[in-house]
Design a protein around this motif. Sequence first.
Motif, PDB file in Angstrom:
ATOM      1  N   PRO A 106       8.536  -4.140  -8.940  1.00  0.00           N
ATOM      2  CA  PRO A 106       8.346  -5.606  -8.895  1.00  0.00           C
ATOM      3  C   PRO A 106       8.805  -6.241  -7.586  1.00  0.00           C
ATOM      4  N   VAL A 107       9.836  -5.674  -6.934  1.00  0.00           N
ATOM      5  CA  VAL A 107      10.312  -6.221  -5.656  1.00  0.00           C
ATOM      6  C   VAL A 107       9.221  -6.083  -4.589  1.00  0.00           C
TER       7      VAL A 107
ATOM      8  N   TYR B 253      11.713   2.217  -0.830  1.00  0.00           N
ATOM      9  CA  TYR B 253      11.226   2.963  -1.995  1.00  0.00           C
ATOM     10  C   TYR B 253      12.341   3.854  -2.559  1.00  0.00           C
ATOM     11  N   GLY B 254      12.543   3.752  -3.824  1.00  0.00           N
ATOM     12  CA  GLY B 254      13.597   4.534  -4.468  1.00  0.00           C
ATOM     13  C   GLY B 254      14.893   3.759  -4.609  1.00  0.00           C
ATOM     14  N   THR B 255      15.054   2.688  -3.803  1.00  0.00           N
ATOM     15  CA  THR B 255      16.272   1.875  -3.904  1.00  0.00           C
ATOM     16  C   THR B 255      16.006   0.543  -4.601  1.00  0.00           C
TER      17      THR B 255
ATOM     18  N   VAL C  68       9.525   0.099   6.542  1.00  0.00           N
ATOM     19  CA  VAL C  68      10.276  -0.718   5.571  1.00  0.00           C
ATOM     20  C   VAL C  68      10.036  -0.211   4.150  1.00  0.00           C
ATOM     21  N   GLY C  69       8.778   0.112   3.856  1.00  0.00           N
ATOM     22  CA  GLY C  69       8.451   0.649   2.538  1.00  0.00           C
ATOM     23  C   GLY C  69       9.199   1.929   2.243  1.00  0.00           C
ATOM     24  N   GLY C  70       9.277   2.814   3.253  1.00  0.00           N
ATOM     25  CA  GLY C  70       9.994   4.086   3.085  1.00  0.00           C
ATOM     26  C   GLY C  70      11.479   3.882   2.853  1.00  0.00           C
ATOM     27  N   LEU C  71      12.081   2.894   3.538  1.00  0.00           N
ATOM     28  CA  LEU C  71      13.505   2.606   3.359  1.00  0.00           C
ATOM     29  C   LEU C  71      13.797   2.009   1.983  1.00  0.00           C
TER      30      LEU C  71
ATOM     31  N   ALA D  10       0.832  -1.206   0.000  1.00  0.00           N
ATOM     32  CA  ALA D  10       0.000   0.000   0.000  1.00  0.00           C
ATOM     33  C   ALA D  10       0.865   1.254   0.000  1.00  0.00           C
ATOM     34  N   PHE D  11       1.950   1.235   0.791  1.00  0.00           N
ATOM     35  CA  PHE D  11       2.867   2.382   0.850  1.00  0.00           C
ATOM     36  C   PHE D  11       3.484   2.627  -0.524  1.00  0.00           C
ATOM     37  N   ALA D  12       3.988   1.548  -1.149  1.00  0.00           N
ATOM     38  CA  ALA D  12       4.669   1.682  -2.444  1.00  0.00           C
ATOM     39  C   ALA D  12       3.706   2.161  -3.529  1.00  0.00           C
ATOM     40  N   ILE D  13       2.506   1.589  -3.574  1.00  0.00           N
ATOM     41  CA  ILE D  13       1.529   1.962  -4.600  1.00  0.00           C
ATOM     42  C   ILE D  13       1.082   3.411  -4.431  1.00  0.00           C
ATOM     43  N   SER D  14       0.848   3.831  -3.182  1.00  0.00           N
ATOM     44  CA  SER D  14       0.426   5.213  -2.917  1.00  0.00           C
ATOM     45  C   SER D  14       1.490   6.201  -3.406  1.00  0.00           C
ATOM     46  N   PHE D  15       2.752   5.923  -3.045  1.00  0.00           N
ATOM     47  CA  PHE D  15       3.829   6.804  -3.473  1.00  0.00           C
ATOM     48  C   PHE D  15       3.991   6.793  -4.991  1.00  0.00           C
TER      49      PHE D  15
END
Length: 432
Positions: free
Chosen positions: A171-172, A165-167, A160-163, A32-37
């Motif tokens: 797909p991961v 995301y971007g790295t 964890v999503g925040g850490l 949810a965190f990744a999709i929202s961002f």
Amino acid sequence: MEEVLKLKKATYHLWTFTISKLISSFGSQVYAFAISFYILQETGSATSFAMNLICSLIPRMLIAPFAGYAVDKYSRKTIIITAQIASTFAIGGLLLVSLTAGLSLVAIYATTVILSITSTFSGVAFSSSITGLVDETRIQKAMSMNQMSISFAAIGGPAVGGLMYGTVSMPVFLIIYMTASIIGVFLESTMNFKLFAKRKEVIAGEPKESMIQSMKAGLAYLKLQPILIALIWIALFVNFLFGAFQVGYAFILIEKMKMDSTHFGLTEGAFAVGMLLLSIYLSMRKEVKYPLLVGKRGVLCLSVIMGSVALPLLIPMQYGLMFGLYVFLMFSLGATLIMVNTPMQVMMQKMIDDDYKGRVFSILETMGMALMPLGVVIYGFLYDIFPAQWILIGSSLLLIGAVLFLARPSVVRKAHPELGDSKVEKAEAVSE
């Protein structure tokens, strides 16, 4: 000997259920965190983000009555496992799209709709199965441990999503969610959902009830349960009037108080910590003796907390003091919500017949889902017209009035007949 084996199996269920919920909730939170961002970063549109929320809320509201019918009619274990497998395939489909054609909003929205439907079926089925999985004396422990796993995921998932995301690539994130879902399927398949269940056996040759007849029977059953109706009305008032907090909190802190984004995040973290600590406490203590009284007192506390959010708008405060106040209020809010929800849920688990649980819980979910977006829309409109502090205080007073009426002494005596007229006031003071 058989009873000892059943208790051992119930203990296994307690931990398996908690671990399964923790893993699946954690995967869901990271996703949810990744999709929202991703949506906000790719489109920069609040409308696109809101559309994803709508794709989650509307299907839940529409499908819940059918989920309730299915849960009371068919095998709850089969429904849960099928829903979990469907979720896995939905995420797998989105993963395939992202690797071949690249992510699109249409693919994300379609996946959100499928996940919303499957989570509704599995959520109603799990809620209806608690009394079949564990012995009656540990229902509160089961509900508390379930909430603990959700709270852990709410704290750890976004972190964890925040850490990540971007790295790492999208797909991961999808693979993490798929893996969590597959582990959930495996753990749930080892559980005996009929261990303590008291569902009626279907008699051969007995005329089958249609879906409409079944839903009408669920409503007719509910009408004969005045305590349940009071609990549902309290829940609906809380869901609707708490729209004042849901809309107003971020608006006041960010727009009015100009709070730093990091500090705002810490206040929201305090909410999850409050939920987690109270869940741990309730999982360790004996069952609450008078749940309706505890719930009544808890909703009154929620009302006071909601009104207190307006304090810095009424009384000028230094930034540090204001930040400390909001951390305290959000921690108290998280703790109080658990203190209200867990005893009430235990009470409902024990009051509702096994054969009607799916339909009753689905009715509650449908009405709650309908009122939450309505409350958010109405309060969004009100905050553009009236001062924020008076909206919060007014909603707080309405909630106090509603709970004092719905959980009046005569209702409390029906819920807890062991309390005599003269003991109700004393019990309200003790609430344990």
